[in-house]
Design a protein around this motif. Structure first.
Motif, PDB file in Angstrom:
ATOM      1  N   MET A 137      22.400  39.627  -1.655  1.00 22.31           N
ATOM      2  CA  MET A 137      23.253  40.723  -2.175  1.00 22.31           C
ATOM      3  C   MET A 137      24.705  40.669  -0.996  1.00 22.31           C
ATOM      4  O   MET A 137      24.318  40.734   0.268  1.00 22.31           O
ATOM      5  N   LYS A 138      25.773  40.956  -1.242  1.00 21.11           N
ATOM      6  CA  LYS A 138      26.945  40.803  -0.538  1.00 21.11           C
ATOM      7  C   LYS A 138      27.000  41.879   0.399  1.00 21.11           C
ATOM      8  O   LYS A 138      26.432  43.068   0.073  1.00 21.11           O
ATOM      9  N   ARG A 139      27.386  41.546   1.503  1.00 19.32           N
ATOM     10  CA  ARG A 139      27.531  42.898   2.549  1.00 19.32           C
ATOM     11  C   ARG A 139      28.447  43.848   2.001  1.00 19.32           C
ATOM     12  O   ARG A 139      28.120  45.229   1.972  1.00 19.32           O
ATOM     13  N   ILE A 140      29.403  43.495   1.473  1.00 20.16           N
ATOM     14  CA  ILE A 140      30.446  44.560   0.911  1.00 20.16           C
ATOM     15  C   ILE A 140      29.790  45.424  -0.194  1.00 20.16           C
ATOM     16  O   ILE A 140      30.167  46.549  -0.156  1.00 20.16           O
ATOM     17  N   PHE A 141      29.042  44.918  -0.856  1.00 14.12           N
ATOM     18  CA  PHE A 141      28.187  45.778  -1.866  1.00 14.12           C
ATOM     19  C   PHE A 141      27.474  46.749  -1.264  1.00 14.12           C
ATOM     20  O   PHE A 141      27.421  48.043  -1.775  1.00 14.12           O
ATOM     21  N   PHE A 142      26.649  46.517  -0.002  1.00 14.30           N
ATOM     22  CA  PHE A 142      25.953  47.596   0.318  1.00 14.30           C
ATOM     23  C   PHE A 142      26.894  48.740   0.968  1.00 14.30           C
ATOM     24  O   PHE A 142      26.780  49.913   0.656  1.00 14.30           O
ATOM     25  N   CYS A 143      28.248  48.318   1.499  1.00 15.50           N
ATOM     26  CA  CYS A 143      29.258  49.340   1.844  1.00 15.50           C
ATOM     27  C   CYS A 143      29.525  50.360   0.440  1.00 15.50           C
ATOM     28  O   CYS A 143      29.759  51.346   0.756  1.00 15.50           O
ATOM     29  N   ALA A 144      29.897  49.622  -0.233  1.00 19.03           N
ATOM     30  CA  ALA A 144      30.268  50.264  -1.710  1.00 19.03           C
ATOM     31  C   ALA A 144      29.155  51.279  -2.292  1.00 19.03           C
ATOM     32  O   ALA A 144      29.392  52.377  -2.747  1.00 19.03           O
ATOM     33  N   PHE A 145      27.965  50.870  -2.116  1.00 15.47           N
ATOM     34  CA  PHE A 145      26.787  51.661  -2.029  1.00 15.47           C
ATOM     35  C   PHE A 145      26.772  53.023  -1.539  1.00 15.47           C
ATOM     36  O   PHE A 145      26.495  54.012  -2.141  1.00 15.47           O
ATOM     37  N   ILE A 146      26.885  52.844  -0.368  1.00 17.21           N
ATOM     38  CA  ILE A 146      26.882  54.052   0.460  1.00 17.21           C
ATOM     39  C   ILE A 146      27.943  55.291   0.090  1.00 17.21           C
ATOM     40  O   ILE A 146      27.871  56.389  -0.039  1.00 17.21           O
ATOM     41  N   LEU A 147      29.060  54.446  -0.476  1.00 13.27           N
ATOM     42  CA  LEU A 147      30.198  55.328  -0.756  1.00 13.27           C
ATOM     43  C   LEU A 147      29.811  56.072  -2.140  1.00 13.27           C
ATOM     44  O   LEU A 147      29.964  57.299  -2.281  1.00 13.27           O
ATOM     45  N   PHE A 148      29.260  55.135  -3.118  1.00 11.86           N
ATOM     46  CA  PHE A 148      28.674  55.801  -4.285  1.00 11.86           C
ATOM     47  C   PHE A 148      27.436  56.916  -4.079  1.00 11.86           C
ATOM     48  O   PHE A 148      27.352  57.831  -4.842  1.00 11.86           O
ATOM     49  N   SER A 149      26.637  56.835  -3.080  1.00 15.59           N
ATOM     50  CA  SER A 149      25.835  57.745  -2.675  1.00 15.59           C
ATOM     51  C   SER A 149      26.343  59.170  -2.624  1.00 15.59           C
ATOM     52  O   SER A 149      25.611  60.055  -2.707  1.00 15.59           O
ATOM     53  N   LEU A 150      27.503  58.970  -2.083  1.00 17.61           N
ATOM     54  CA  LEU A 150      28.088  60.338  -1.652  1.00 17.61           C
ATOM     55  C   LEU A 150      28.907  60.883  -3.264  1.00 17.61           C
ATOM     56  O   LEU A 150      28.979  62.161  -3.110  1.00 17.61           O
ATOM     57  N   PHE A 151      28.982  60.058  -4.000  1.00 17.56           N
ATOM     58  CA  PHE A 151      29.640  60.530  -5.166  1.00 17.56           C
ATOM     59  C   PHE A 151      28.679  61.156  -6.207  1.00 17.56           C
ATOM     60  O   PHE A 151      29.032  62.058  -6.951  1.00 17.56           O
ATOM     61  N   PHE A 152      27.432  60.638  -6.092  1.00 16.35           N
ATOM     62  CA  PHE A 152      26.607  61.325  -7.307  1.00 16.35           C
ATOM     63  C   PHE A 152      25.375  62.162  -6.758  1.00 16.35           C
ATOM     64  O   PHE A 152      24.300  61.897  -7.153  1.00 16.35           O
ATOM     65  N   VAL A 153      25.383  62.810  -6.047  1.00 12.80           N
ATOM     66  CA  VAL A 153      24.599  63.822  -5.294  1.00 12.80           C
ATOM     67  C   VAL A 153      24.792  65.144  -5.878  1.00 12.80           C
ATOM     68  O   VAL A 153      25.848  65.799  -6.004  1.00 12.80           O
ATOM     69  N   SER A 154      23.556  66.068  -6.125  1.00 14.50           N
ATOM     70  CA  SER A 154      23.455  67.265  -6.366  1.00 14.50           C
ATOM     71  C   SER A 154      23.171  67.973  -5.023  1.00 14.50           C
ATOM     72  O   SER A 154      23.466  69.182  -4.709  1.00 14.50           O
ATOM     73  N   CYS A 155      22.398  67.351  -4.178  1.00 15.03           N
ATOM     74  CA  CYS A 155      21.908  67.757  -2.793  1.00 15.03           C
ATOM     75  C   CYS A 155      22.837  67.323  -1.896  1.00 15.03           C
ATOM     76  O   CYS A 155      22.964  66.208  -1.532  1.00 15.03           O
ATOM     77  N   SER A 156      23.735  68.293  -1.443  1.00 11.61           N
ATOM     78  CA  SER A 156      25.104  67.562  -0.723  1.00 11.61           C
ATOM     79  C   SER A 156      24.624  66.546   0.633  1.00 11.61           C
ATOM     80  O   SER A 156      23.966  67.063   1.275  1.00 11.61           O
ATOM     81  N   PRO A 157      25.314  65.467   0.693  1.00  8.00           N
ATOM     82  CA  PRO A 157      25.004  64.810   1.659  1.00  8.00           C
ATOM     83  C   PRO A 157      25.499  65.394   3.107  1.00  8.00           C
ATOM     84  O   PRO A 157      26.497  66.311   3.149  1.00  8.00           O
ATOM     85  N   LYS A 158      24.804  65.007   3.996  1.00  8.73           N
ATOM     86  CA  LYS A 158      25.029  65.688   5.523  1.00  8.73           C
ATOM     87  C   LYS A 158      25.042  64.470   6.527  1.00  8.73           C
ATOM     88  O   LYS A 158      24.260  63.665   6.486  1.00  8.73           O
ATOM     89  N   ILE A 159      26.355  64.601   7.119  1.00 12.15           N
ATOM     90  CA  ILE A 159      26.459  63.617   8.256  1.00 12.15           C
ATOM     91  C   ILE A 159      26.702  64.277   9.514  1.00 12.15           C
ATOM     92  O   ILE A 159      27.357  65.123   9.759  1.00 12.15           O
ATOM     93  N   SER A 160      25.976  63.745  10.779  1.00 16.59           N
ATOM     94  CA  SER A 160      26.170  64.370  11.949  1.00 16.59           C
ATOM     95  C   SER A 160      26.559  63.113  12.889  1.00 16.59           C
ATOM     96  O   SER A 160      26.093  61.828  12.875  1.00 16.59           O
ATOM     97  N   ILE A 161      27.735  63.653  13.626  1.00 14.57           N
ATOM     98  CA  ILE A 161      28.321  62.313  14.659  1.00 14.57           C
ATOM     99  C   ILE A 161      28.437  63.103  15.955  1.00 14.57           C
ATOM    100  O   ILE A 161      28.952  64.048  16.093  1.00 14.57           O
ATOM    101  N   GLN A 162      27.882  62.356  16.852  1.00 12.82           N
ATOM    102  CA  GLN A 162      27.718  62.945  18.287  1.00 12.82           C
ATOM    103  C   GLN A 162      27.878  61.907  19.369  1.00 12.82           C
ATOM    104  O   GLN A 162      27.215  60.732  19.355  1.00 12.82           O
ATOM    105  N   PRO A 163      29.029  61.924  20.033  1.00 12.44           N
ATOM    106  CA  PRO A 163      29.331  60.930  21.125  1.00 12.44           C
ATOM    107  C   PRO A 163      28.126  60.707  22.036  1.00 12.44           C
ATOM    108  O   PRO A 163      27.441  62.063  22.413  1.00 12.44           O
ATOM    109  N   LYS A 164      27.754  59.777  22.678  1.00  9.60           N
ATOM    110  CA  LYS A 164      26.733  59.538  23.768  1.00  9.60           C
ATOM    111  C   LYS A 164      27.367  59.005  24.998  1.00  9.60           C
ATOM    112  O   LYS A 164      28.639  58.809  25.155  1.00  9.60           O
ATOM    113  N   THR A 165      26.638  58.361  26.071  1.00  6.90           N
ATOM    114  CA  THR A 165      27.090  58.073  27.096  1.00  6.90           C
ATOM    115  C   THR A 165      27.623  56.409  26.716  1.00  6.90           C
ATOM    116  O   THR A 165      27.273  55.986  25.867  1.00  6.90           O
TER     117      THR A 165
END
Length: 220
Positions: free
Chosen positions: A1-29
């Motif tokens: 399966m193509k790499r770009i399909f995977f990236c598109a799928f992640i985006l779709f996972s944010l579209f179709f959720v009822s339990c809201s997606p949560k993302i945490s971003i933390q700089p490290k060393t």
């Protein structure tokens, strides 16, 4: 399966959720960033996504379409630049993943300008042009998935959230349209030592009809 399909799928996972997606971003060393996320597909979202994947892929039985495995999720995260990846996908369509961006200045997120890191701050940005850049980077298959949502900031049309909601409702039904439009995504920007957090709440309907730049930062 193509790499770009995977990236598109992640985006779709944010579209179709009822339990809201949560993302945490933390700089490290050493210019690293730790990213983690979790989300759940709703039953209706799961069904709709299977039908869309089946339609684009010409599947005769959309119910048999597999959404995502832990192995595929791991590959998604590695393909966009994460290392030391941990991933899990449950039978209930709960998705969790995490990993480290080893060099923020030479990865997927930096190239389209979503994340910017300095010695004392991190900035997360969403703009119509950045969303368009992401779309343009997809191949025909990947773009096909997003085209089915007729996202105004990708089609170039000016639309209010209400107008877009009515459009989706006329095609996919009111229940699913309401779920997509009213869904929220939560992003936490966290300082390296964990003492400061900027908690961001983004309405998905506002993202899809975005007509101006939105930027959030955390300084430490």
């Amino acid at each position: 399966m193509k790499r770009i399909f995977f990236c598109a799928f992640i985006l779709f996972s944010l579209f179709f959720v009822s339990c809201s997606p949560k993302i945490s971003i933390q700089p490290k060393t050493d210019n690293q960033i730790f990213i983690s996320f979790s989300t759940n597909f709703s039953n209706k979202g799961t069904k709709a996504l299977k039908e869309i994947i089946g339609a684009v892929g010409d599947s005769e039985n959309s119910e048999k379409v597999e959404l995502l495995s832990s192995k595929e999720l791991k590959l998604i995260l590695e393909n966009i630049g994460l290392q030391n990846v941990i991933s899990s996908v449950s039978k209930e369509n709960s998705i969790n993943g995490s990993g480290y961006l080893q060099n923020i200045n030479s990865n997927f997120f930096n190239k389209i300008g979503i994340l910017n890191l300095t010695n004392s701050s991190i900035t997360f940005s969403l703009t119509p042009s950045k969303i368009q850049q992401f779309y343009d980077s997809l191949d025909e298959e990947g773009q096909g998935y997003l085209d089915l949502l007729m996202i105004p900031c990708l089609t170039g049309e000016t639309s209010t959230v209400t107008e877009y909601q009515e459009l989706l409702s006329s095609i996919y039904g009111k229940e699913l349209a309401d779920e997509i439009i009213n869904g929220k995504m939560y992003i936490n920007l966290i300082s390296p030592d964990g003492s400061k957090t900027n908690k961001i709440q983004i309405n998905l309907g506002e993202i899809f009809t975005l007509s101006s730049d939105k930027t959030w930062s955390l300084n430490w």
